[in-house]
Enzyme design. Structure first.
Site, PDB file in Angstrom:
ATOM      1  N   ASP A  27       0.867  -1.196   0.000  1.00 49.06           N
ATOM      2  CA  ASP A  27       0.000   0.000   0.000  1.00 49.06           C
ATOM      3  C   ASP A  27       0.890   1.228   0.000  1.00 49.06           C
ATOM      4  O   ASP A  27       1.896   1.267   0.717  1.00 49.06           O
ATOM      5  CB  ASP A  27      -0.893  -0.040   1.255  1.00 49.06           C
ATOM      6  N   ASN A  28       0.515   2.245  -0.765  1.00 55.84           N
ATOM      7  CA  ASN A  28       1.305   3.483  -0.738  1.00 55.84           C
ATOM      8  C   ASN A  28       0.788   4.451   0.325  1.00 55.84           C
ATOM      9  O   ASN A  28       1.308   5.557   0.454  1.00 55.84           O
ATOM     10  CB  ASN A  28       1.331   4.154  -2.118  1.00 55.84           C
ATOM     11  N   LYS A  80     -10.880   6.384  -4.857  1.00 54.43           N
ATOM     12  CA  LYS A  80     -12.313   6.040  -4.898  1.00 54.43           C
ATOM     13  C   LYS A  80     -13.275   7.212  -4.694  1.00 54.43           C
ATOM     14  O   LYS A  80     -14.467   6.996  -4.513  1.00 54.43           O
ATOM     15  CB  LYS A  80     -12.606   4.969  -3.854  1.00 54.43           C
ATOM     16  N   SER A 120     -17.080  -2.303  -8.481  1.00 54.03           N
ATOM     17  CA  SER A 120     -18.044  -1.500  -7.730  1.00 54.03           C
ATOM     18  C   SER A 120     -19.413  -1.544  -8.381  1.00 54.03           C
ATOM     19  O   SER A 120     -19.533  -1.660  -9.611  1.00 54.03           O
ATOM     20  CB  SER A 120     -17.552  -0.047  -7.729  1.00 54.03           C
ATOM     21  N   TYR A 144     -14.316   7.700 -12.078  1.00 58.94           N
ATOM     22  CA  TYR A 144     -14.041   6.616 -11.125  1.00 58.94           C
ATOM     23  C   TYR A 144     -14.707   5.324 -11.593  1.00 58.94           C
ATOM     24  O   TYR A 144     -14.073   4.271 -11.693  1.00 58.94           O
ATOM     25  CB  TYR A 144     -14.548   6.993  -9.716  1.00 58.94           C
ATOM     26  N   LYS A 148     -13.241   1.532 -13.215  1.00 59.35           N
ATOM     27  CA  LYS A 148     -13.554   0.157 -12.801  1.00 59.35           C
ATOM     28  C   LYS A 148     -13.993  -0.682 -14.016  1.00 59.35           C
ATOM     29  O   LYS A 148     -13.594  -1.842 -14.150  1.00 59.35           O
ATOM     30  CB  LYS A 148     -14.662   0.158 -11.735  1.00 59.35           C
ATOM     31  N   ASP A 290     -26.011  11.666  -8.542  1.00 62.99           N
ATOM     32  CA  ASP A 290     -26.496  10.578  -7.693  1.00 62.99           C
ATOM     33  C   ASP A 290     -27.492   9.697  -8.437  1.00 62.99           C
ATOM     34  O   ASP A 290     -28.357  10.203  -9.160  1.00 62.99           O
ATOM     35  CB  ASP A 290     -27.205  11.149  -6.448  1.00 62.99           C
TER      36      ASP A 290
HETATM   37  P1  NAD Z   1      -9.542   2.837   0.787  1.00 61.79           P
HETATM   38  O1  NAD Z   1      -9.168   4.129   0.176  1.00 61.79           O
HETATM   39  O2  NAD Z   1      -9.740   2.782   2.258  1.00 61.79           O
HETATM   40  O3  NAD Z   1      -8.479   1.717   0.386  1.00 61.79           O
HETATM   41  C1  NAD Z   1      -7.736   1.758  -0.802  1.00 61.79           C
HETATM   42  C2  NAD Z   1      -6.280   1.569  -0.435  1.00 61.79           C
HETATM   43  O4  NAD Z   1      -5.490   1.585  -1.625  1.00 61.79           O
HETATM   44  C3  NAD Z   1      -5.757   2.702   0.459  1.00 61.79           C
HETATM   45  O5  NAD Z   1      -5.100   2.138   1.571  1.00 61.79           O
HETATM   46  C4  NAD Z   1      -4.780   3.460  -0.444  1.00 61.79           C
HETATM   47  O6  NAD Z   1      -3.715   4.013   0.302  1.00 61.79           O
HETATM   48  C5  NAD Z   1      -4.332   2.360  -1.393  1.00 61.79           C
HETATM   49  N1  NAD Z   1      -3.866   2.817  -2.708  1.00 61.79           N
HETATM   50  C6  NAD Z   1      -4.492   3.664  -3.571  1.00 61.79           C
HETATM   51  N2  NAD Z   1      -3.750   3.814  -4.685  1.00 61.79           N
HETATM   52  C7  NAD Z   1      -2.651   3.045  -4.532  1.00 61.79           C
HETATM   53  C8  NAD Z   1      -1.529   2.772  -5.345  1.00 61.79           C
HETATM   54  N3  NAD Z   1      -1.353   3.370  -6.515  1.00 61.79           N
HETATM   55  N4  NAD Z   1      -0.593   1.906  -4.889  1.00 61.79           N
HETATM   56  C9  NAD Z   1      -0.714   1.312  -3.678  1.00 61.79           C
HETATM   57  N5  NAD Z   1      -1.767   1.544  -2.858  1.00 61.79           N
HETATM   58  C10 NAD Z   1      -2.715   2.401  -3.280  1.00 61.79           C
HETATM   59  O7  NAD Z   1     -10.853   2.316   0.028  1.00 61.79           O
HETATM   60  P2  NAD Z   1     -11.794   1.080   0.355  1.00 61.79           P
HETATM   61  O8  NAD Z   1     -13.127   1.607   0.690  1.00 61.79           O
HETATM   62  O9  NAD Z   1     -11.137   0.135   1.263  1.00 61.79           O
HETATM   63  O10 NAD Z   1     -11.904   0.455  -1.104  1.00 61.79           O
HETATM   64  C11 NAD Z   1     -11.127  -0.649  -1.509  1.00 61.79           C
HETATM   65  C12 NAD Z   1     -11.450  -0.949  -2.958  1.00 61.79           C
HETATM   66  O11 NAD Z   1     -12.826  -1.252  -3.068  1.00 61.79           O
HETATM   67  C13 NAD Z   1     -11.180   0.184  -3.928  1.00 61.79           C
HETATM   68  O12 NAD Z   1     -10.708  -0.371  -5.134  1.00 61.79           O
HETATM   69  C14 NAD Z   1     -12.549   0.802  -4.128  1.00 61.79           C
HETATM   70  O13 NAD Z   1     -12.641   1.431  -5.376  1.00 61.79           O
HETATM   71  C15 NAD Z   1     -13.427  -0.425  -4.048  1.00 61.79           C
HETATM   72  N6  NAD Z   1     -14.826  -0.179  -3.651  1.00 61.79           N
HETATM   73  C16 NAD Z   1     -15.114   0.377  -2.424  1.00 61.79           C
HETATM   74  C17 NAD Z   1     -16.446   0.557  -2.044  1.00 61.79           C
HETATM   75  C18 NAD Z   1     -16.842   1.119  -0.704  1.00 61.79           C
HETATM   76  O14 NAD Z   1     -18.045   1.169  -0.417  1.00 61.79           O
HETATM   77  N7  NAD Z   1     -15.901   1.518   0.148  1.00 61.79           N
HETATM   78  C19 NAD Z   1     -17.462   0.182  -2.925  1.00 61.79           C
HETATM   79  C20 NAD Z   1     -17.130  -0.365  -4.160  1.00 61.79           C
HETATM   80  C21 NAD Z   1     -15.803  -0.554  -4.494  1.00 61.79           C
HETATM   81  C1  WQD Z   2     -25.596   7.140  -0.124  1.00 62.69           C
HETATM   82  C2  WQD Z   2     -26.909   7.898  -0.149  1.00 62.69           C
HETATM   83  C3  WQD Z   2     -26.742  10.091  -1.126  1.00 62.69           C
HETATM   84  C4  WQD Z   2     -24.124  11.742   2.004  1.00 62.69           C
HETATM   85  C5  WQD Z   2     -20.560   6.199  -3.362  1.00 62.69           C
HETATM   86  C6  WQD Z   2     -19.870   6.019  -4.682  1.00 62.69           C
HETATM   87  C7  WQD Z   2     -19.732   4.581  -4.994  1.00 62.69           C
HETATM   88  C8  WQD Z   2     -19.063   3.954  -3.825  1.00 62.69           C
HETATM   89  C9  WQD Z   2     -19.669   4.146  -2.509  1.00 62.69           C
HETATM   90  C10 WQD Z   2     -17.095   2.902  -4.438  1.00 62.69           C
HETATM   91  C11 WQD Z   2     -27.154   8.646  -1.449  1.00 62.69           C
HETATM   92  C12 WQD Z   2     -27.095  10.179   0.334  1.00 62.69           C
HETATM   93  C13 WQD Z   2     -24.915  10.933   1.214  1.00 62.69           C
HETATM   94  C14 WQD Z   2     -24.747  12.817   2.723  1.00 62.69           C
HETATM   95  C15 WQD Z   2     -26.873  12.150   1.826  1.00 62.69           C
HETATM   96  N1  WQD Z   2     -18.012   3.274  -3.711  1.00 62.69           N
HETATM   97  N2  WQD Z   2     -26.268  11.127   1.133  1.00 62.69           N
HETATM   98  N3  WQD Z   2     -26.101  12.969   2.601  1.00 62.69           N
HETATM   99  O1  WQD Z   2     -23.393   7.516  -3.565  1.00 62.69           O
HETATM  100  O2  WQD Z   2     -24.162   5.154  -3.142  1.00 62.69           O
HETATM  101  O3  WQD Z   2     -21.800   5.572  -3.451  1.00 62.69           O
HETATM  102  O4  WQD Z   2     -19.791   5.536  -2.339  1.00 62.69           O
HETATM  103  O5  WQD Z   2     -17.113   2.257  -5.437  1.00 62.69           O
HETATM  104  O6  WQD Z   2     -18.989   4.480  -6.147  1.00 62.69           O
HETATM  105  O7  WQD Z   2     -20.633   6.618  -5.710  1.00 62.69           O
HETATM  106  O8  WQD Z   2     -22.851   6.345  -1.363  1.00 62.69           O
HETATM  107  O9  WQD Z   2     -22.744   7.041   0.976  1.00 62.69           O
HETATM  108  O10 WQD Z   2     -22.181   8.727  -0.817  1.00 62.69           O
HETATM  109  O11 WQD Z   2     -24.535   7.998  -0.515  1.00 62.69           O
HETATM  110  O12 WQD Z   2     -28.092  12.330   1.754  1.00 62.69           O
HETATM  111  O13 WQD Z   2     -24.086  13.596   3.425  1.00 62.69           O
HETATM  112  O14 WQD Z   2     -26.861   8.917   0.871  1.00 62.69           O
HETATM  113  O15 WQD Z   2     -27.428  11.043  -1.893  1.00 62.69           O
HETATM  114  O16 WQD Z   2     -28.539   8.594  -1.706  1.00 62.69           O
HETATM  115  P1  WQD Z   2     -23.140   6.217  -2.951  1.00 62.69           P
HETATM  116  P2  WQD Z   2     -23.002   7.570  -0.371  1.00 62.69           P
END
Ligand code: NAD
Ligand code: WQD
Length: 333
Positions: A27-28, A80, A120, A144, A148, A290
């Site tokens: 991880d960076n 992300k 995602s 973003y 993906k 959204d």
């Molecule tokens: P996060 O930001 O907490 O974790 C991502 C990690 O990747 C971080 O620790 C960051 O430092 C590291 N990173 C980023 N670019 C890098 C690089 N070039 N080299 C090495 N490390 C790097 O995010 P998360 O919520 O844990 O998400 C993990 C994965 O899941 C991501 O690919 C994100 O797009 C995907 N994802 C997350 C959600 C969500 O709801 N959190 C939903 C759908 C998809």
């Molecule tokens: C959820 C709901 C908002 C904040 C995003 C990315 C998606 C992803 C996860 C990575 C929506 C509403 C939000 C606030 C609000 N991950 N909201 N007030 O938009 O489903 O997904 O994060 O891949 O790519 O698009 O999640 O938690 O931002 O929003 O009313 O302060 O809450 O409008 O309906 P979302 P969210």
């Protein structure tokens, strides 16, 4: 494990170690803290190696991959933040797409040809029907989300070119909650972009009210509906996906979501039950871009590898609230 110090990655390391696997975190730290890996060590009571490096750095990858005998890479590393990706698309394509191409190239060079990729629900955009199956066409709405889809396409092409790859694409819905130990959770930098981290900061008194981004959508209470799943359920899905890959399939795509939709008010009320007090809200303008409703059809993951979420939204909120109370400033405490 790339991105293993991040929110979902760190919870997945805990699951892997608990299942008897070994893991190296690469991880960076662009969006995470080394203290997350310390927390993983404490929960698992095991040593975990953290290598600080970038997936775009071929030499750094070679140093880790060389001779270590990895069975697989779980690839979480990505940027992300949707709004940031609109403002700076090149950074997203460079990091998420070009970075992944470098990672895959070095994996192949070292004979590590099994990967689980964090995709995602964002790839679906505004779906034609809900719940959303994996056959729904992709219609990404942001750089973003397009990054993906591009990596998914890249992986599909790789499978077509070289049948010795084993590739699992997991399309996560909305990951929420924290580890039940209270030692590990999400630690967003600055103003949280996502709903539950924001709600939690209101409950902690760090922000005055929850902005509700529109209450005039065509949903039961007018607010956006999402499929929120506990980060530990999501983490377990990676283990099961890996086991499934070991059984033979070359290229798979699975949704990881609960199949249940919750509105913004459902989420706020669940958090109020968890923290025991009413939280102020204010309806504000819709957030640009959204989608209205996003709910997974998780049937394929259940059928193929027996994945079923064990936590409901109340459990997510309870665990998140525990994490907030033990770490009001995230890993800064
Ligand atoms: P996060 O930001 O907490 O974790 C991502 C990690 O990747 C971080 O620790 C960051 O430092 C590291 N990173 C980023 N670019 C890098 C690089 N070039 N080299 C090495 N490390 C790097 O995010 P998360 O919520 O844990 O998400 C993990 C994965 O899941 C991501 O690919 C994100 O797009 C995907 N994802 C997350 C959600 C969500 O709801 N959190 C939903 C759908 C998809
Ligand atoms: C959820 C709901 C908002 C904040 C995003 C990315 C998606 C992803 C996860 C990575 C929506 C509403 C939000 C606030 C609000 N991950 N909201 N007030 O938009 O489903 O997904 O994060 O891949 O790519 O698009 O999640 O938690 O931002 O929003 O009313 O302060 O809450 O409008 O309906 P979302 P969210």
């Amino acid at each position: 494990m790339t991105g293993g110090a991040g929110y979902i990655g760190s919870h997945t390391v805990v699951e892997l170690l608990a299942a008897g696997h070994e893991a190296v975190v690469f991880d960076n730290l662009v969006n995470s803290s080394p203290l997350a890996v310390d927390a993983v060590r404490r929960i698992a009571n095991r040593e975990v190696r953290l290598v600080r490096g970038d997936i775009a750095d071929a030499d750094g990858l070679d140093a880790v991959l060389g001779g270590a005998g990895f069975d697989a890479v779980i690839h979480f590393a990505a940027l992300k933040a949707v709004a940031q990706s609109v403002a700076d698309p090149l950074r997203y394509y460079r990091n998420n797409v070009a970075g992944t191409a470098t990672l895959l190239d070095r994996m192949a060079a070292h004979g590590v040809k099994t990967i689980v990729f964090s995709s995602s629900a964002a790839v679906y955009g505004n779906p034609r029907t809900v719940p959303i199956t994996e056959d729904e066409p992709t219609e990404p709405q942001s750089p973003y989300a397009r990054s993906k889809v591009m990596v998914e396409d890249l992986l599909r092409d790789l499978d077509a070119a070289d049948p010795t790859w084993r590739i699992s694409v997991l399309r996560y819905f909305n990951a929420v909650g924290a580890h039940p130990s209270g030692h590990l959770g999400e630690d967003p930098v600055g103003t949280p972009a996502n709903l539950l981290p924001y709600v939690a900061q209101v409950a902690m008194g760090r922000r005055d009210f929850v902005p509700v981004f529109g209450d005039d959508y065509a949903t039961a209470d007018g607010t956006g509906v999402r499929d929120y799943l506990h980060v530990c359920d999501l983490a377990r899905g990676h283990l099961l996906a890996l086991e499934h890959l070991a059984a033979g399939p070359r290229f798979t795509v699975h949704n990881l979501g609960t199949g249940l939709g919750s509105s913004v008010y459902d989420v706020i009320h669940a958090f109020e039950r968890a923290c025991g007090r009413a939280l102020p809200t204010r309806v504000v303008a819709r957030r640009t871009g959204d989608i209205v409703v996003s709910i997974a059809d998780p049937e394929r993951a259940r059928t193929d590898f027996g994945w079923q979420p064990a936590h409901d939204l109340d459990a997510c909120c309870r665990d998140l609230w525990r994490w907030c109370q033990t770490h009001p400033n995230g890993f800064g405490d």
